[in-house]
Design a protein around this motif. Structure first.
Motif, PDB file in Angstrom:
ATOM      1  N   ARG A   1       0.881  -1.165   0.000  1.00  0.00           N
ATOM      2  CA  ARG A   1       0.000   0.000   0.000  1.00  0.00           C
ATOM      3  C   ARG A   1       0.918   1.214   0.000  1.00  0.00           C
ATOM      4  N   ILE A   2       0.755   2.067  -1.016  1.00  0.00           N
ATOM      5  CA  ILE A   2       1.635   3.208  -1.205  1.00  0.00           C
ATOM      6  C   ILE A   2       0.799   4.474  -1.222  1.00  0.00           C
ATOM      7  N   SER A   3       1.175   5.442  -0.414  1.00  0.00           N
ATOM      8  CA  SER A   3       0.457   6.708  -0.364  1.00  0.00           C
ATOM      9  C   SER A   3       0.575   7.408  -1.717  1.00  0.00           C
ATOM     10  N   ALA A   4      -0.568   7.832  -2.276  1.00  0.00           N
ATOM     11  CA  ALA A   4      -0.553   8.544  -3.556  1.00  0.00           C
ATOM     12  C   ALA A   4      -0.119   9.994  -3.363  1.00  0.00           C
ATOM     13  N   GLU A   5      -0.121  10.472  -2.129  1.00  0.00           N
ATOM     14  CA  GLU A   5       0.249  11.854  -1.860  1.00  0.00           C
ATOM     15  C   GLU A   5       1.758  12.061  -1.800  1.00  0.00           C
ATOM     16  N   ASP A   6       2.457  11.172  -1.076  1.00  0.00           N
ATOM     17  CA  ASP A   6       3.892  11.383  -0.920  1.00  0.00           C
ATOM     18  C   ASP A   6       4.756  10.194  -1.342  1.00  0.00           C
ATOM     19  N   GLY A   7       4.152   9.080  -1.766  1.00  0.00           N
ATOM     20  CA  GLY A   7       4.906   7.952  -2.290  1.00  0.00           C
ATOM     21  C   GLY A   7       5.505   7.027  -1.252  1.00  0.00           C
ATOM     22  N   THR A   8       5.169   7.186   0.014  1.00  0.00           N
ATOM     23  CA  THR A   8       5.722   6.306   1.045  1.00  0.00           C
ATOM     24  C   THR A   8       4.912   5.016   1.137  1.00  0.00           C
ATOM     25  N   VAL A   9       5.588   3.942   1.478  1.00  0.00           N
ATOM     26  CA  VAL A   9       4.926   2.647   1.653  1.00  0.00           C
ATOM     27  C   VAL A   9       4.298   2.633   3.038  1.00  0.00           C
ATOM     28  N   THR A  10       2.981   2.435   3.098  1.00  0.00           N
ATOM     29  CA  THR A  10       2.276   2.436   4.376  1.00  0.00           C
ATOM     30  C   THR A  10       2.037   1.028   4.911  1.00  0.00           C
ATOM     31  N   ASP A  11       2.066   0.011   4.052  1.00  0.00           N
ATOM     32  CA  ASP A  11       1.840  -1.361   4.489  1.00  0.00           C
ATOM     33  C   ASP A  11       2.407  -2.321   3.448  1.00  0.00           C
ATOM     34  N   ALA A  12       2.885  -3.461   3.897  1.00  0.00           N
ATOM     35  CA  ALA A  12       3.383  -4.510   3.001  1.00  0.00           C
ATOM     36  C   ALA A  12       2.953  -5.860   3.557  1.00  0.00           C
ATOM     37  N   LYS A  13       2.363  -6.679   2.679  1.00  0.00           N
ATOM     38  CA  LYS A  13       1.927  -8.012   3.094  1.00  0.00           C
ATOM     39  C   LYS A  13       2.491  -9.049   2.136  1.00  0.00           C
ATOM     40  N   GLY A  14       3.086 -10.070   2.715  1.00  0.00           N
ATOM     41  CA  GLY A  14       3.632 -11.160   1.919  1.00  0.00           C
ATOM     42  C   GLY A  14       3.165 -12.489   2.493  1.00  0.00           C
ATOM     43  N   PRO A  15       3.601 -13.589   1.895  1.00  0.00           N
ATOM     44  CA  PRO A  15       3.219 -14.907   2.404  1.00  0.00           C
ATOM     45  C   PRO A  15       3.846 -15.158   3.774  1.00  0.00           C
ATOM     46  N   TRP A  16       3.236 -16.046   4.535  1.00  0.00           N
ATOM     47  CA  TRP A  16       3.718 -16.328   5.888  1.00  0.00           C
ATOM     48  C   TRP A  16       5.143 -16.867   5.881  1.00  0.00           C
ATOM     49  N   TRP A  17       5.490 -17.586   4.843  1.00  0.00           N
ATOM     50  CA  TRP A  17       6.809 -18.216   4.781  1.00  0.00           C
ATOM     51  C   TRP A  17       7.897 -17.249   4.296  1.00  0.00           C
ATOM     52  N   SER A  18       7.545 -16.012   4.023  1.00  0.00           N
ATOM     53  CA  SER A  18       8.553 -15.061   3.553  1.00  0.00           C
ATOM     54  C   SER A  18       9.604 -14.761   4.628  1.00  0.00           C
ATOM     55  N   ALA A  19       9.295 -15.092   5.896  1.00  0.00           N
ATOM     56  CA  ALA A  19      10.270 -14.905   6.972  1.00  0.00           C
ATOM     57  C   ALA A  19      11.468 -15.840   6.824  1.00  0.00           C
ATOM     58  N   ILE A  20      11.287 -16.969   6.120  1.00  0.00           N
ATOM     59  CA  ILE A  20      12.389 -17.914   5.937  1.00  0.00           C
ATOM     60  C   ILE A  20      12.872 -17.922   4.489  1.00  0.00           C
ATOM     61  N   ALA A  21      12.512 -16.873   3.752  1.00  0.00           N
ATOM     62  CA  ALA A  21      12.920 -16.767   2.351  1.00  0.00           C
ATOM     63  C   ALA A  21      13.838 -15.561   2.166  1.00  0.00           C
ATOM     64  N   VAL A  22      14.674 -15.634   1.165  1.00  0.00           N
ATOM     65  CA  VAL A  22      15.539 -14.506   0.808  1.00  0.00           C
ATOM     66  C   VAL A  22      15.250 -14.122  -0.631  1.00  0.00           C
ATOM     67  N   ILE A  23      15.346 -12.832  -0.898  1.00  0.00           N
ATOM     68  CA  ILE A  23      15.123 -12.339  -2.253  1.00  0.00           C
ATOM     69  C   ILE A  23      16.441 -12.390  -3.015  1.00  0.00           C
ATOM     70  N   ASP A  24      16.377 -12.881  -4.249  1.00  0.00           N
ATOM     71  CA  ASP A  24      17.566 -12.932  -5.084  1.00  0.00           C
ATOM     72  C   ASP A  24      18.068 -11.513  -5.329  1.00  0.00           C
ATOM     73  N   PRO A  25      19.381 -11.324  -5.284  1.00  0.00           N
ATOM     74  CA  PRO A  25      19.921  -9.983  -5.545  1.00  0.00           C
ATOM     75  C   PRO A  25      19.662  -9.561  -6.985  1.00  0.00           C
ATOM     76  N   ILE A  26      19.490  -8.265  -7.170  1.00  0.00           N
ATOM     77  CA  ILE A  26      19.266  -7.721  -8.507  1.00  0.00           C
ATOM     78  C   ILE A  26      20.614  -7.652  -9.209  1.00  0.00           C
ATOM     79  N   PRO A  27      20.720  -8.253 -10.403  1.00  0.00           N
ATOM     80  CA  PRO A  27      22.007  -8.218 -11.106  1.00  0.00           C
ATOM     81  C   PRO A  27      22.370  -6.785 -11.508  1.00  0.00           C
ATOM     82  N   PRO A  28      23.641  -6.422 -11.440  1.00  0.00           N
ATOM     83  CA  PRO A  28      24.057  -5.064 -11.808  1.00  0.00           C
ATOM     84  C   PRO A  28      23.855  -4.808 -13.294  1.00  0.00           C
ATOM     85  N   GLY A  29      23.557  -3.546 -13.587  1.00  0.00           N
ATOM     86  CA  GLY A  29      23.470  -3.139 -14.982  1.00  0.00           C
ATOM     87  C   GLY A  29      22.126  -3.218 -15.499  1.00  0.00           C
TER      88      GLY A  29
END
Length: 88
Positions: free
Chosen positions: A60-88
């Motif tokens: 959930r992102i505020s349309a007024e100032d662009g800040t993230v007000t809430d984020a919801k993911g799957p329950w198992w995301s606590a034991i998951a890691v996001i792949d790094p974004i490749p450079p370039g």
């Protein structure tokens, strides 16, 4: 919704790394209070650093100032890691 989202999301002020290219779905919700974007983002990751998966997160992102007000993911995301974004 199509178009240039960088002005709307203001990623330099955002507390989460949300790239417009990662957004799967974007809705503008205005219920008469504060307008906000609902962004669904899919990112590649691994459960327990071993099992490849796709992590779906809803922001959930505020349309007024662009800040993230809430984020919801799957329950198992606590034991998951996001792949790094490749450079370039």
């Amino acid at each position: 919704m199509k178009g240039d989202l960088t002005g709307a999301l203001k990623p330099e002020k955002s507390t989460a790394a949300i790239s417009p290219s990662d957004i799967k779905e974007l809705l503008l919700k205005d219920d008469g209070k504060k307008p906000e974007y609902l962004a669904k983002v899919d990112t590649k990751g691994k459960i327990l650093w071993l099992i490849p998966t796709m992590i779906s997160t809803e922001y959930r992102i505020s349309a007024e100032d662009g800040t993230v007000t809430d984020a919801k993911g799957p329950w198992w995301s606590a034991i998951a890691v996001i792949d790094p974004i490749p450079p370039g």
